[in-house]
Design a protein around this motif. Structure first.
Motif, mmCIF file in Angstrom:
data_model
loop_
_atom_site.group_PDB
_atom_site.id
_atom_site.type_symbol
_atom_site.label_atom_id
_atom_site.label_comp_id
_atom_site.label_asym_id
_atom_site.label_seq_id
_atom_site.Cartn_x
_atom_site.Cartn_y
_atom_site.Cartn_z
ATOM 1 N N ALA A 1 36.489 46.633 36.188
ATOM 2 C CA ALA A 1 36.779 47.365 37.425
ATOM 3 C C ALA A 1 36.746 48.878 37.177
ATOM 4 C CB ALA A 1 38.138 46.946 37.970
ATOM 5 N N ARG B 1 39.745 44.708 42.389
ATOM 6 C CA ARG B 1 40.379 45.736 41.548
ATOM 7 C C ARG B 1 39.628 47.063 41.650
ATOM 8 N NH1 ARG B 1 42.848 42.568 36.318
ATOM 9 N NH2 ARG B 1 43.567 40.821 37.539
ATOM 10 N N GLU B 2 38.311 46.965 41.759
ATOM 11 C CA GLU B 2 37.513 48.184 41.899
ATOM 12 C C GLU B 2 37.899 48.913 43.196
ATOM 13 O OE1 GLU B 2 33.544 47.627 43.071
ATOM 14 O OE2 GLU B 2 32.972 49.703 42.703
ATOM 15 N N ILE C 1 33.025 50.008 36.739
ATOM 16 C CA ILE C 1 32.174 50.083 37.943
ATOM 17 C C ILE C 1 32.725 51.050 38.988
ATOM 18 C CG2 ILE C 1 31.096 47.825 37.660
ATOM 19 C CD1 ILE C 1 33.045 46.694 39.678
ATOM 20 N N SER C 2 34.011 51.416 38.843
ATOM 21 C CA SER C 2 34.539 52.376 39.831
ATOM 22 C C SER C 2 34.229 53.808 39.413
ATOM 23 C CB SER C 2 36.046 52.197 39.994
ATOM 24 O OG SER C 2 36.696 52.589 38.815
ATOM 25 N N ILE D 1 28.759 40.477 34.332
ATOM 26 C CA ILE D 1 30.028 39.772 34.088
ATOM 27 C C ILE D 1 29.754 38.495 33.293
ATOM 28 C CG2 ILE D 1 31.958 38.553 35.182
ATOM 29 C CD1 ILE D 1 31.773 40.554 37.487
ATOM 30 N N LEU E 1 41.170 50.622 42.800
ATOM 31 C CA LEU E 1 41.049 51.839 41.976
ATOM 32 C C LEU E 1 40.463 52.991 42.785
ATOM 33 C CD1 LEU E 1 39.740 50.565 38.526
ATOM 34 C CD2 LEU E 1 41.884 51.713 38.966
ATOM 35 N N ARG E 2 39.435 52.666 43.579
ATOM 36 C CA ARG E 2 38.806 53.701 44.404
ATOM 37 C C ARG E 2 39.800 54.252 45.428
ATOM 38 N NH1 ARG E 2 33.339 54.272 43.759
ATOM 39 N NH2 ARG E 2 32.307 52.491 42.815
ATOM 40 N N MET F 1 39.129 42.046 33.124
ATOM 41 C CA MET F 1 38.760 42.329 34.516
ATOM 42 C C MET F 1 39.083 43.782 34.882
ATOM 43 S SD MET F 1 39.403 38.813 36.584
ATOM 44 C CE MET F 1 40.994 38.428 35.953
ATOM 45 N N LYS G 1 36.074 35.586 38.862
ATOM 46 C CA LYS G 1 36.093 36.850 38.115
ATOM 47 C C LYS G 1 35.422 37.949 38.931
ATOM 48 C CE LYS G 1 35.710 34.829 33.523
ATOM 49 N NZ LYS G 1 34.715 34.465 32.522
ATOM 50 N N PHE G 2 34.277 37.614 39.510
ATOM 51 C CA PHE G 2 33.507 38.591 40.275
ATOM 52 C C PHE G 2 34.343 39.157 41.433
ATOM 53 C CE2 PHE G 2 30.638 39.522 43.847
ATOM 54 C CZ PHE G 2 29.853 40.508 43.263
ATOM 55 N N TYR G 3 34.959 38.267 42.210
ATOM 56 C CA TYR G 3 35.729 38.741 43.374
ATOM 57 C C TYR G 3 36.983 39.503 42.942
ATOM 58 C CZ TYR G 3 32.460 36.257 46.265
ATOM 59 O OH TYR G 3 31.301 35.861 46.868
ATOM 60 N N GLU G 4 37.590 39.069 41.853
ATOM 61 C CA GLU G 4 38.785 39.757 41.356
ATOM 62 C C GLU G 4 38.419 41.168 40.887
ATOM 63 O OE1 GLU G 4 41.887 38.618 41.577
ATOM 64 O OE2 GLU G 4 42.654 40.438 40.615
ATOM 65 N N ILE G 5 37.288 41.271 40.199
ATOM 66 C CA ILE G 5 36.857 42.592 39.715
ATOM 67 C C ILE G 5 36.533 43.513 40.888
ATOM 68 C CG2 ILE G 5 34.972 43.789 38.488
ATOM 69 C CD1 ILE G 5 35.028 41.391 36.494
ATOM 70 N N LYS G 6 35.872 42.958 41.904
ATOM 71 C CA LYS G 6 35.544 43.762 43.101
ATOM 72 C C LYS G 6 36.829 44.235 43.791
ATOM 73 C CE LYS G 6 31.896 44.034 45.116
ATOM 74 N NZ LYS G 6 30.988 45.192 45.159
#
Lengths: 100, 183
Positions: free
Chosen positions: B53, A14-15, B56-57, B23, A18-19, B49, A7-12
């Motif tokens: 995202a 996706r972040e 935090i973005s 999380i 988005l950026r 998720m 989850k952590f790596y997937e969220i990172k």
């Protein structure tokens, strides 16, 4: 269900996506804005010149453009200024990211 | 003990571990809430998720107008609503969908038999009532936060909870359960 690490790596991931999308949007917007401003400045300079708008407006582009035709000259100037705008914006964003 | 807001700020200052804590704390709760809206566990996890995202973005400091939890759940709710709008789903019908088969209790909350009964009954009531009741019962969100997450007035939130409880009681009664015992 995914594990916490997944989850952590997937969220990172996706972040970051988005950026990146946000940056692309900013670059596009600023480039368009700089193009419009450039054209406006050229137009203003031509209008305020002592020889008058009719004589100076095509000649401003004529002198600077690659093409011999005033309209093509105008198009090339707009394209070149757009590219310049993109380059400057990307440079600014890179500098901002490095600063962060 | 660090608050969620402090953890969020730590993450913005470059501490990845703070995000991991957030999380761990909220992913299951948010997944359950979104699951109550979209009716599919896989989609709910994806939307959870996405919500993290987006949050935090944003790179914005807290202004103190809401708590981290309210902010996160409000984003989750928006994501779920956008998802339903994109798929042109106006209301989830858990009865017609593969709800009982899909009802795999991966989430720790649903491992409790009582909660499972409640959640199954919740799937049969009005979506707005369901949202309010899931937030109130399963997430322990108060009236203030509930109105913040659902972007409604406190009075309306209280009304939703009242009507939701009444509908839930009815559904549970039909299924042969006692609302007070499950309470």
């Amino acid at each position: 269900m995914r594990s916490l690490d997944e989850k952590f790596y997937e969220i990172k991931k996706r972040e970051a996506r988005l950026r990146y999308k946000k940056n692309i949007k900013t670059v596009g917007l600023l480039s368009c804005l700089s193009t419009v401003m450039f054209v406006f400045i050229v137009y203003l300079a031509a209008k305020l010149s002592p020889s008058g708008f009719k004589n100076s407006f095509p000649s401003v582009f004529y002198g600077a453009a690659i093409s011999q035709h005033p309209v093509l000259g105008l198009v090339s100037i707009i394209l070149l200024s757009f590219l310049l705008g993109v380059c400057v914006t990307i440079l600014c964003l890179k500098l901002k990211n490095e600063k962060n | 003990m660090e608050t969620d807001e402090m953890l969020y700020r730590s993450y913005l200052n470059g501490e990845d571990e703070a995000l991991r804590v957030l999380i761990e704390k909220y992913s299951e709760k948010l997944t359950l809430f979104i699951y109550g809206m979209v009716g599919n566990m896989h989609d709910a996890e994806e939307l959870m998720m996405d919500s993290f995202a987006i949050l935090i973005s944003k790179n914005k400091p807290f202004l103190g107008r809401s708590t981290f939890k309210t902010w996160l759940f409000a984003i989750g709710r928006n994501q779920a609503r956008m998802f339903l709008r994109k798929r042109k789903i106006s209301a989830i019908n858990f009865d017609k969908a593969d709800f009982p088969q899909d009802f795999t209790p991966d989430l720790y909350i649903l491992k409790n038999e009582q909660n499972k009964i409640l959640f199954r009954a919740l799937s049969k009531i009005n979506p707005m009532y369901r949202e309010a009741l899931i937030l109130s019962y399963f997430e322990g969100i108060g009236l203030d936060e509930l109105s913040g997450v659902m972007k409604i007035s406190k009075r309306r939130a209280s009304d939703l909870l009242y009507r939701g409880k009444a509908s839930l009681k009815e559904v549970l009664k039909k299924e042969g359960y006692n609302f007070a015992e499950l309470g």
